[in-house]
Design an enzyme around this catalytic site. Structure first.
Site, PDB file in Angstrom:
ATOM      1  N   GLU A  85     -23.808 -85.468  74.949  1.00 26.30           N
ATOM      2  CA  GLU A  85     -22.520 -85.014  75.456  1.00 26.30           C
ATOM      3  C   GLU A  85     -22.792 -84.261  76.739  1.00 26.30           C
ATOM      4  O   GLU A  85     -23.792 -83.539  76.842  1.00 26.30           O
ATOM      5  CB  GLU A  85     -21.824 -84.083  74.457  1.00 26.30           C
ATOM      6  CG  GLU A  85     -21.345 -84.811  73.233  1.00 26.30           C
ATOM      7  CD  GLU A  85     -21.421 -83.960  71.988  1.00 26.30           C
ATOM      8  OE1 GLU A  85     -22.060 -82.891  72.016  1.00 26.30           O
ATOM      9  OE2 GLU A  85     -20.876 -84.389  70.966  1.00 26.30           O
ATOM     10  N   TYR A 131     -27.419 -89.793  83.986  1.00 22.74           N
ATOM     11  CA  TYR A 131     -27.362 -90.509  82.719  1.00 22.74           C
ATOM     12  C   TYR A 131     -26.889 -91.952  82.923  1.00 22.74           C
ATOM     13  O   TYR A 131     -27.440 -92.875  82.331  1.00 22.74           O
ATOM     14  CB  TYR A 131     -26.447 -89.779  81.736  1.00 22.74           C
ATOM     15  CG  TYR A 131     -26.952 -88.403  81.364  1.00 22.74           C
ATOM     16  CD1 TYR A 131     -28.301 -88.173  81.090  1.00 22.74           C
ATOM     17  CD2 TYR A 131     -26.094 -87.314  81.296  1.00 22.74           C
ATOM     18  CE1 TYR A 131     -28.770 -86.911  80.762  1.00 22.74           C
ATOM     19  CE2 TYR A 131     -26.555 -86.049  80.957  1.00 22.74           C
ATOM     20  CZ  TYR A 131     -27.893 -85.855  80.697  1.00 22.74           C
ATOM     21  OH  TYR A 131     -28.358 -84.610  80.370  1.00 22.74           O
TER      22      TYR A 131
END
EC number: 2.3.1.266
Length: 156
Positions: free
Chosen positions: A110, A122
């Site tokens: 997250e 990411y």
């Protein structure tokens, strides 16, 4: 395993390193992990690694394995050493461990919706947004921010 420029080394996180880790954590975040959070992660056997240059902590990560999944809980690079590819080094080490040691199928994380730098990292690494958790992260004065839920398959 990613190649590290000497004298950089990746080693397991230990309680002896927590003072240095907490210094970074408190500078890097408005809502940092506490000593208790890190100590609990170590006692629970979570996979926690520290990137060192000699005795200087440059960054670290903490991840938890659940069956065939690994959940990245914290990945931080010292603000003094950001922009040098160290987050990629840490993420690469986590992916290698997740694939080859943990034999995980998926890696989850997250990230704050506002953390565009981390989200780009990411995404570049192969993570995709799979959901959002509204009002997940504390911001300030009782306000909360959305967490972007991301995952990546570790096996083609």
């Amino acid at each position: 395993m990613p190649q590290l420029a000497p004298p950089c080394a990746l080693q397991p996180m230990t309680e002896e390193l927590l003072d240095s880790i907490l210094t970074i954590e408190n500078v890097a975040f408005t809502h940092p992990w506490s000593r208790g959070n890190f100590a609990d992660a170590l006692r629970s056997g979570y996979h926690a690694q520290v990137l060192l240059d000699g005795d200087t902590v440059l960054g670290y990560f903490v991840a938890m394995q659940i069956l065939d999944e690994v959940h990245l809980l914290n990945l931080t690079v010292s603000p003094l050493h950001q922009g040098q590819g160290l987050a990629r080094t840490l993420l690469g080490a986590l992916c290698d461990w997740s694939r080859h040691t943990a034999h995980a199928q998926w890696l989850w994380l997250e990230v704050r919706e506002s953390n565009q730098r981390a989200r780009r990292l990411y995404e570049h690494y192969g993570f995709a947004q799979v959901g959002a958790r509204k009002k997940y992260y504390p911001v300030h004065h009782g306000e909360r921010e959305t967490a972007i839920l991301m995952s990546m398959s570790l096996w083609p």
